[in-house]
Design an enzyme around this catalytic site. Structure first.
Site, PDB file in Angstrom:
ATOM      1  N   HIS A  83       0.854  -1.194   0.000  1.00 34.09           N
ATOM      2  CA  HIS A  83       0.000   0.000   0.000  1.00 34.09           C
ATOM      3  C   HIS A  83       0.884   1.235   0.000  1.00 34.09           C
ATOM      4  CE1 HIS A  83      -4.213   1.301   0.382  1.00 34.09           C
ATOM      5  NE2 HIS A  83      -3.671   2.427   0.823  1.00 34.09           N
ATOM      6  N   ASP A 162     -14.072   2.712   6.521  1.00 36.00           N
ATOM      7  CA  ASP A 162     -13.062   3.419   5.720  1.00 36.00           C
ATOM      8  C   ASP A 162     -13.686   3.977   4.446  1.00 36.00           C
ATOM      9  OD1 ASP A 162     -10.344   4.353   5.301  1.00 36.00           O
ATOM     10  OD2 ASP A 162     -10.312   2.967   3.615  1.00 36.00           O
ATOM     11  N   ARG A 169     -12.804  12.492   4.078  1.00 35.26           N
ATOM     12  CA  ARG A 169     -11.495  13.148   4.232  1.00 35.26           C
ATOM     13  C   ARG A 169     -11.060  13.781   2.916  1.00 35.26           C
ATOM     14  NH1 ARG A 169      -7.982   8.678   5.383  1.00 35.26           N
ATOM     15  NH2 ARG A 169      -6.263  10.137   5.615  1.00 35.26           N
ATOM     16  N   SER A 184      -6.804   4.214   8.219  1.00 33.04           N
ATOM     17  CA  SER A 184      -7.396   4.002   6.895  1.00 33.04           C
ATOM     18  C   SER A 184      -6.674   2.870   6.168  1.00 33.04           C
ATOM     19  CB  SER A 184      -7.299   5.310   6.098  1.00 33.04           C
ATOM     20  OG  SER A 184      -7.577   5.088   4.746  1.00 33.04           O
ATOM     21  N   LYS A 188      -8.063  -1.609   6.096  1.00 31.79           N
ATOM     22  CA  LYS A 188      -8.304  -2.359   4.849  1.00 31.79           C
ATOM     23  C   LYS A 188      -7.422  -3.599   4.813  1.00 31.79           C
ATOM     24  CE  LYS A 188      -7.551   1.369   2.019  1.00 31.79           C
ATOM     25  NZ  LYS A 188      -7.789   2.627   2.707  1.00 31.79           N
TER      26      LYS A 188
HETATM   27  N1  URA Z   1      -4.136   5.451   1.447  1.00 28.54           N
HETATM   28  C1  URA Z   1      -5.209   5.119   2.204  1.00 28.54           C
HETATM   29  O1  URA Z   1      -5.808   4.053   2.024  1.00 28.54           O
HETATM   30  N2  URA Z   1      -5.601   5.952   3.160  1.00 28.54           N
HETATM   31  C2  URA Z   1      -4.980   7.122   3.411  1.00 28.54           C
HETATM   32  O2  URA Z   1      -5.392   7.830   4.321  1.00 28.54           O
HETATM   33  C3  URA Z   1      -3.863   7.477   2.619  1.00 28.54           C
HETATM   34  C4  URA Z   1      -3.456   6.624   1.630  1.00 28.54           C
END
Ligand code: URA
Length: 442
Positions: A83, A162, A169, A184, A188
């Site tokens: 990620h 999320d 956001r 966040s 996930k």
């Molecule tokens: N990626 C995400 O999933 N969440 C964030 O807040 C920033 C990058």
């Protein structure tokens, strides 16, 4: 337990720490639409200004994970993901996931949409005609089992907390907050049933963490919460002082990924993708050393194995056309304008956030949660940091759409001026920034 959401917002506004019960209540109620968006937005702004301590951050992450279904894979191949904290032109996931899957490691990847000035993987994938990112959890698991890779988004069933917080956001200027980013990303990842995670933590003018010291603080937070969740985490701090690769914008970025999967593409994009792949292969136990993993990743990009896996993923997720063979099915706006160098010198700096915000104004991002994205707009960069340019030479081609400009009430001339102003050209020689600044192995 029942709480008054107003009191929870007030406590956070006044800098008090919230109890696990209060966080759990707020997240559960918000995820199931029993708290209105205006209160959730007020909570996010309070958290943005007051922060959350490590205990609150890890509770927030767990409660967000538990807001929906959680996947447990029935053994088989290792399940590893990556990620990124987000940047401009960061299209790595789209090629990396099939590349790693082609090498025997399953990649069940839950990604996000555009966030602030950065583009989102899901929005980019949806520029492929028919490609579905709104998979059910069972379809996601089935596709991972069959092809080794699937990419989807949060849904009402899967990390709904999320889904909501992320979208709010994006349009309430509450992205750049370490606890909110940590929760966040990891909510996930914890729900997706992986055992290992490689984090690409961006720093520079196009990142949410502009300073490397802040990127390292974010890394520390992510690693600490990731460990508590039982996930093996590695973090790379990487450069986002300029867009990654040459293409920025949804369709243009998919095309650049196809180039890379076909053994070409820009060097920085390829090097970062290979490096992240190598760490994923090590975490998945598929390679004995980083050098061997890098070599395997390079081979899979050159010999077509990664491209074939990308085709399988697209087909499994509903793509109507094989865009690797029919590039014309990907719509890039034919309306173009060139931004040229205003003087002779070397590109010393790029205000990458400004390029991202200008793209939002061109229609390539959202200002309200309900906005549609124009996937056909974007940029092709001709000069990056360290490139010598002569006055009048092209820096960047803008693909714009008159229709999207009209819808947004945006003046193209002003956008072009902003892009021109985002480039700093100096008489002094400037070196290319180092792509990988630090690797944190845990
Ligand atoms: N990626 C995400 O999933 N969440 C964030 O807040 C920033 C990058």
């Amino acid at each position: 337990m029942n709480f008054n959401p107003v009191e929870i917002i007030r406590k956070k506004r006044d800098g008090e720490a919230l109890s696990p019960e209060e966080i759990g209540f707020f997240i559960q109620e918000a995820a199931h639409k029993r708290i209105p968006d205006y209160q959730v937005s007020a909570f996010l702004m309070a958290a943005y200004f007051q922060g959350m301590n490590p205990r609150e951050t890890s509770t927030l992450t767990r409660k967000m994970t538990e807001s929906g279904e959680q996947i447990t894979f029935p053994g088989g191949r290792p399940k590893i993901d990556k990620h990124s904290t987000g940047g401009v032109g960061d299209k790595v996931s789209i090629a990396l996931a099939p590349l790693v899957a082609a090498l025997g490691v399953d990649v069940p990847m839950v990604s996000g949409r555009g966030l602030g000035h950065t583009g989102g993987t899901l929005d980019k994938l949806e520029s492929i005609p028919g490609f579905r990112t709104d998979l059910s959890t069972s379809d996601f698991v089935r596709i991972v089992g069959k092809t080794g890779v699937a990419m989807m988004g949060q849904s009402e069933a899967f990390v709904p907390a999320d889904k909501l917080l992320y979208a709010l956001r994006d349009v309430t200027a509450t992205v750049e907050c370490i606890p909110l980013i940590t929760a966040s990303i990891l909510s996930k990842k914890a729900a997706e049933g992986i055992s290992g995670l490689v984090l690409d933590i961006k720093t520079g003018s196009g990142a949410f963490m502009k300073k490397q010291s802040d990127a390292e603080k974010l890394a520390k937070s992510l690693i600490s919460v990731g460990r508590q969740l039982g996930i093996k985490v590695r973090a790379l701090i990487t450069d986002m002082s300029q867009p990654l690769g040459q293409a920025v914008g949804h369709t243009l970025e998919i095309l650049e990924c196809i180039d890379m999967l076909s053994g070409a593409g820009p060097e920085d994009l390829r090097n970062l993708t290979v490096e992240l792949a190598a760490h994923m292969l090590l975490l998945g136990g598929k390679s004995k050393s980083l050098a061997a993993a890098r070599a395997a990743a390079h081979r899979a990009l050159q010999n077509g194995a990664a491209l074939q896996k990308f085709r399988e993923m697209c087909s499994a997720q509903g793509a109507r056309i094989d865009v690797t063979r029919h590039r014309e099915a990907l719509t890039v706006s034919p309306q173009t304008a060139i931004v040229s160098a205003t003087k002779t010198g070397t590109v010393a700096k790029i205000d990458t956030r400004e390029l991202g915000m200008a793209l939002v104004d061109l229609g390539g991002g959202r200002k309200k949660t309900t906005d549609a994205i124009d996937a056909s707009v974007g940029y092709l960069l001709h000069a990056k940091i360290g490139t010598s340019v002569r006055k009048g030479e092209p820096l960047l081609t803008v693909h714009y759409s008159r229709k999207s400009l009209e819808t947004g009430g945006i003046d193209l001339h002003q956008i072009l001026k902003r892009i021109e102003g985002a480039y700093c050209i100096s008489k002094l020689k400037t070196a290319r920034p180092k792509l990988i600044k630090k690797v944190i192995l845990v």
